[in-house]
Design an enzyme around this catalytic site. Structure first.
Site, mmCIF file in Angstrom:
data_model
loop_
_atom_site.group_PDB
_atom_site.id
_atom_site.type_symbol
_atom_site.label_atom_id
_atom_site.label_comp_id
_atom_site.label_asym_id
_atom_site.label_seq_id
_atom_site.Cartn_x
_atom_site.Cartn_y
_atom_site.Cartn_z
ATOM 1 N NE ARG A 75 28.178 58.606 51.931
ATOM 2 C CZ ARG A 75 28.061 56.992 51.815
ATOM 3 N NH1 ARG A 75 29.000 56.240 52.184
ATOM 4 N NH2 ARG A 75 26.676 56.451 51.430
ATOM 5 C CG ASN B 78 31.956 54.276 44.578
ATOM 6 O OD1 ASN B 78 31.651 54.061 43.177
ATOM 7 N ND2 ASN B 78 31.578 53.733 45.567
ATOM 8 C CB CYS C 126 30.476 48.311 40.776
ATOM 9 S SG CYS C 126 28.845 49.035 41.535
ATOM 10 C CG ASP C 127 29.777 46.123 46.105
ATOM 11 O OD1 ASP C 127 29.098 47.084 45.711
ATOM 12 O OD2 ASP C 127 29.937 46.023 47.449
ATOM 13 C CG HIS D 284 26.625 53.023 41.304
ATOM 14 N ND1 HIS D 284 27.205 53.848 42.335
ATOM 15 C CD2 HIS D 284 27.240 51.991 41.430
ATOM 16 C CE1 HIS D 284 27.696 53.197 43.166
ATOM 17 N NE2 HIS D 284 28.029 51.948 42.482
ATOM 18 C CE1 TYR E 215 24.338 54.282 44.619
ATOM 19 C CE2 TYR E 215 24.716 51.882 43.988
ATOM 20 C CZ TYR E 215 24.825 52.943 44.984
ATOM 21 O OH TYR E 215 25.653 52.614 46.007
ATOM 22 N NE ARG F 86 24.427 54.083 53.531
ATOM 23 C CZ ARG F 86 24.501 53.120 54.486
ATOM 24 N NH1 ARG F 86 23.390 53.020 55.440
ATOM 25 N NH2 ARG F 86 25.158 52.180 54.534
HETATM 26 P P1 NAD Z 1 36.771 54.968 54.432
HETATM 27 O O1 NAD Z 1 36.592 56.421 54.546
HETATM 28 O O2 NAD Z 1 36.539 54.288 55.841
HETATM 29 O O3 NAD Z 1 38.052 54.550 53.923
HETATM 30 C C1 NAD Z 1 38.819 55.047 52.966
HETATM 31 C C2 NAD Z 1 40.246 55.081 53.267
HETATM 32 O O4 NAD Z 1 40.992 55.679 52.153
HETATM 33 C C3 NAD Z 1 40.608 56.005 54.602
HETATM 34 O O5 NAD Z 1 41.288 55.446 55.539
HETATM 35 C C4 NAD Z 1 41.417 57.116 54.072
HETATM 36 O O6 NAD Z 1 42.335 57.754 54.858
HETATM 37 C C5 NAD Z 1 42.004 56.457 52.795
HETATM 38 N N1 NAD Z 1 42.638 57.404 51.997
HETATM 39 C C6 NAD Z 1 41.835 58.702 51.128
HETATM 40 N N2 NAD Z 1 42.761 59.317 50.355
HETATM 41 C C7 NAD Z 1 43.819 58.303 50.149
HETATM 42 C C8 NAD Z 1 45.044 58.321 49.197
HETATM 43 N N3 NAD Z 1 44.988 59.480 48.397
HETATM 44 N N4 NAD Z 1 45.727 57.309 49.462
HETATM 45 C C9 NAD Z 1 45.464 56.388 50.251
HETATM 46 N N5 NAD Z 1 44.639 56.365 51.064
HETATM 47 C C10 NAD Z 1 43.484 57.164 51.134
HETATM 48 O O7 NAD Z 1 35.699 54.613 53.369
HETATM 49 P P2 NAD Z 1 34.777 53.245 53.286
HETATM 50 O O8 NAD Z 1 33.462 53.574 53.512
HETATM 51 O O9 NAD Z 1 35.387 52.111 53.661
HETATM 52 O O10 NAD Z 1 34.660 53.304 51.592
HETATM 53 C C11 NAD Z 1 36.039 53.216 50.883
HETATM 54 C C12 NAD Z 1 36.003 53.454 49.207
HETATM 55 O O11 NAD Z 1 35.143 52.096 48.889
HETATM 56 C C13 NAD Z 1 34.833 54.203 49.001
HETATM 57 O O12 NAD Z 1 35.369 55.323 47.638
HETATM 58 C C14 NAD Z 1 33.640 53.649 48.551
HETATM 59 O O13 NAD Z 1 32.855 54.431 47.818
HETATM 60 C C15 NAD Z 1 34.022 52.405 47.972
HETATM 61 N N6 NAD Z 1 33.179 51.173 47.837
HETATM 62 C C16 NAD Z 1 32.997 51.171 46.427
HETATM 63 C C17 NAD Z 1 32.245 49.853 46.242
HETATM 64 C C18 NAD Z 1 31.872 49.406 44.932
HETATM 65 O O14 NAD Z 1 30.888 48.587 44.526
HETATM 66 N N7 NAD Z 1 32.712 49.844 43.964
HETATM 67 C C19 NAD Z 1 31.513 48.989 47.386
HETATM 68 C C20 NAD Z 1 31.813 49.513 48.629
HETATM 69 C C21 NAD Z 1 32.751 50.595 48.943
HETATM 70 C C1 G6P Z 2 27.038 49.482 46.914
HETATM 71 C C2 G6P Z 2 27.646 50.468 45.731
HETATM 72 C C3 G6P Z 2 29.059 50.815 46.068
HETATM 73 C C4 G6P Z 2 28.845 51.858 47.698
HETATM 74 C C5 G6P Z 2 28.284 50.692 48.508
HETATM 75 C C6 G6P Z 2 28.344 51.214 49.989
HETATM 76 O O1 G6P Z 2 27.807 48.551 47.277
HETATM 77 O O2 G6P Z 2 28.034 49.384 44.849
HETATM 78 O O3 G6P Z 2 29.720 51.741 45.215
HETATM 79 O O4 G6P Z 2 29.961 52.606 48.041
HETATM 80 O O5 G6P Z 2 27.144 50.341 48.163
HETATM 81 O O6 G6P Z 2 27.357 52.342 50.151
HETATM 82 P P1 G6P Z 2 27.291 52.932 51.447
HETATM 83 O O7 G6P Z 2 25.934 54.032 51.678
HETATM 84 O O8 G6P Z 2 26.598 51.757 52.553
HETATM 85 O O9 G6P Z 2 28.414 53.441 52.190
HETATM 86 MN MN MN Z 3 29.545 50.433 43.213
#
Ligand code: NAD
Ligand code: G6P
Ligand code: MN
Length: 447
Positions: free
Chosen positions: A95, A149, A171-172, A202, A270, A290
């Site tokens: 990232r 994501n 998405c949240d 987004h 976004y 970030r």
């Molecule tokens: P993070 O890096 O802390 O955790 C992600 C985990 O996924 C890691 O432990 C990693 O080893 C694991 N991983 C990677 N590839 C994998 C695979 N192929 N199989 C199994 N596990 C695998 O990341 P985070 O900050 O906790 O975020 C996690 C995800 O959630 C991100 O994609 C983030 O963008 C998403 N997210 C989405 C929303 C939303 O609104 N849609 C909100 C919050 C976070």
């Molecule tokens: C929002 C979005 C997510 C994003 C999250 C965390 O909730 O909807 O898609 O992954 O923010 O963003 P951050 O920059 O805090 O990791």
């Molecule tokens: Mn999102």
């Protein structure tokens, strides 16, 4: 489904969001009885820290829970009902590159938008597909609730390449915005609001917001937006305190300028990246993005709390807390399991929901969710401004998926060139060549 209890797999067990979601599942047990929880990750060492701490917490607070953690897909996905997927292929190290490489070329770098989001998409598609394949093999009736994501690109990839997979992308961000809107008008629970919304993930706009008696809240909300964007809705403490780091506060403030472009609608935060990319670049620090803020903040905090629990052998007095905000995931699982027919904003194939827009686009619109999946609520026709923007952005997303599927350098260059965040085809090419080098362990080979 309607079972007495459910089995849930959290894919991305080592995620910074896992403890919050796992604890929230316990809190919601009366409403959604989960008696078996399995963490799955492909990074054993990272997951173990989170899982060992959760194991101690569960033993102390929910001894009846059948808890396992594993890197073995057969163990993780056999007999599961719901897979909550939040993986990050390439972790924070990648990232950081997604954000810093474009900035080196004077182009914005963001987790899910522009060049960074495209790079992340090229990594995520394969990761999510791998899990969908395991699910198909070991639990073909299970649903994946995906928030890995960039959800827009993942969703388009599934539509195009895995149309029969049981995945729902959510998405949240709009949930948080609704929390903020409720706070702005003095309503405690966002669930009292009803809304209309259209867009891409987004990348969307609220067009109507009502209270539980059907009163129009838009006039009051517009007054707040005009002055302060979403700032008046921020709560720094309690259940709804999320997205409270400095950079997020700026984003909620900047929504005022995004709103000014179309004062008839309330924008997703976004959109600032697409409408004010020059401003974003000018206010970014290319040495501290970030990703750095999260690595020094959320990641340190969560992993610090986990390590402390493991060292002490108890979760008593720990920093662990349920992510109450994430109860929308339980709501969604409940809707699928118990046929609640609740309304959710989901990322789904358009097929006429936005009448004057590409039927094959993955759009974010309200849906009614029940046992047999979701039913879209039509949003009618949209104005030229939004339609033009969405056509450009959806083309970017489609080209990324095509580039991934065909291994096409040309299409990925086109995708970057078409992004509203990138000024020219020559800059797009420079950024692309650097991203290819940085992502050689993750992307398919491009020809
Ligand atoms: P993070 O890096 O802390 O955790 C992600 C985990 O996924 C890691 O432990 C990693 O080893 C694991 N991983 C990677 N590839 C994998 C695979 N192929 N199989 C199994 N596990 C695998 O990341 P985070 O900050 O906790 O975020 C996690 C995800 O959630 C991100 O994609 C983030 O963008 C998403 N997210 C989405 C929303 C939303 O609104 N849609 C909100 C919050 C976070
Ligand atoms: C929002 C979005 C997510 C994003 C999250 C965390 O909730 O909807 O898609 O992954 O923010 O963003 P951050 O920059 O805090 O990791
Ligand atoms: Mn999102």
């Amino acid at each position: 489904m309607s079972k007495k209890s459910y089995a849930v797999t959290i894919a991305g067990g080592g995620s910074t969001f896992t403890p919050g979601i796992a604890l929230m599942l316990l809190e919601e047990h009366d409403r959604f009885p989960v008696d078996k929880v399995t963490f799955y990750d492909n990074n054993e060492a990272r997951q173990e820290i989170v899982a060992k701490a959760c194991e101690i917490y569960f033993k102390e607070n929910a001894p009846w829970l059948d808890f396992t953690y594993t890197t073995d897909p057969e163990v993780a996905f056999t007999g599961t009902d719901f897979v909550l997927a939040h993986i990050r292929v390439g972790l924070y190290a990648m990232r950081e590159k997604d954000e810093k490489i474009p900035l080196k070329h004077g182009v914005l770098g963001q987790e899910t938008c522009g060049a960074g989001g495209i790079a992340y998409g090229m990594r995520s598609i394969g990761g999510v597909f791998e899990i969908l394949d395991y699910m198909e093999k070991y639990s073909p009736d299970a649903w994946m609730l995906n928030y890995s994501n960039p959800a827009a690109i993942v969703a388009e990839a599934c539509r195009m390449l895995k149309p029969n997979s049981r995945i729902i992308n959510i998405c949240d961000m709009p949930i948080d915005l609704m929390d903020k809107m409720a706070h702005m008008v003095g309503i405690k629970d966002r669930k009292e609001l009803s809304y209309s919304y259209y867009g891409l993930n987004h990348y969307g706009w609220f067009t109507e917001v009502y209270d539980k008696d059907g009163n129009d809240l838009m006039p009051a909300l517009k007054e707040h937006m005009k002055k302060n964007g979403y700032m008046d809705g921020i709560e720094m403490e309690g259940d709804k305190a999320q997205h409270i780091d400095e950079s997020w506060i700026h984003t909620f403030g900047k929504a005022k300028d995004v709103y000014a472009l179309d004062p008839e609608t309330l924008p997703n935060t976004y959109l600032k990246y697409y409408l004010f990319p020059d401003y974003v670049v000018a206010t970014s620090n290319p040495d501290f993005t970030r990703a750095n803020e999260v690595m020094e903040g959320r990641e340190k905090k969560v992993f610090g709390a986990c390590k402390e629990i493991i060292e002490k052998g108890t979760s008593k007095g720990s920093d662990f807390e349920a992510d109450a905000h994430a109860t929308y995931i339980v709501d969604l699982a409940c809707a699928l399991a118990e046929n609640t027919l609740e309304r959710f904003l989901l990322i789904v194939p358009n097929e006429g929901a936005v009448y004057n827009f590409d039927p094959t686009a993955m759009v974010e619109v309200p849906c009614i969710v029940g046992k047999n999946g979701y039913e879209k609520i039509c949003q009618g026709s949209i104005p030229q401004f939004q339609k033009g923007m969405m056509e450009q952005q959806v083309s970017v997303e489609k080209l990324v998926v095509q580039a991934w599927a065909e291994g096409s350098y040309q299409k990925l260059w086109q995708a970057l060139t078409l992004s509203a965040t990138i000024p020219s085809a020559s800059v797009a090419k420079e950024v692309l060549d650097d991203l290819i080098e940085a992502n050689k362990d993750y992307w398919p080979e491009l020809k």
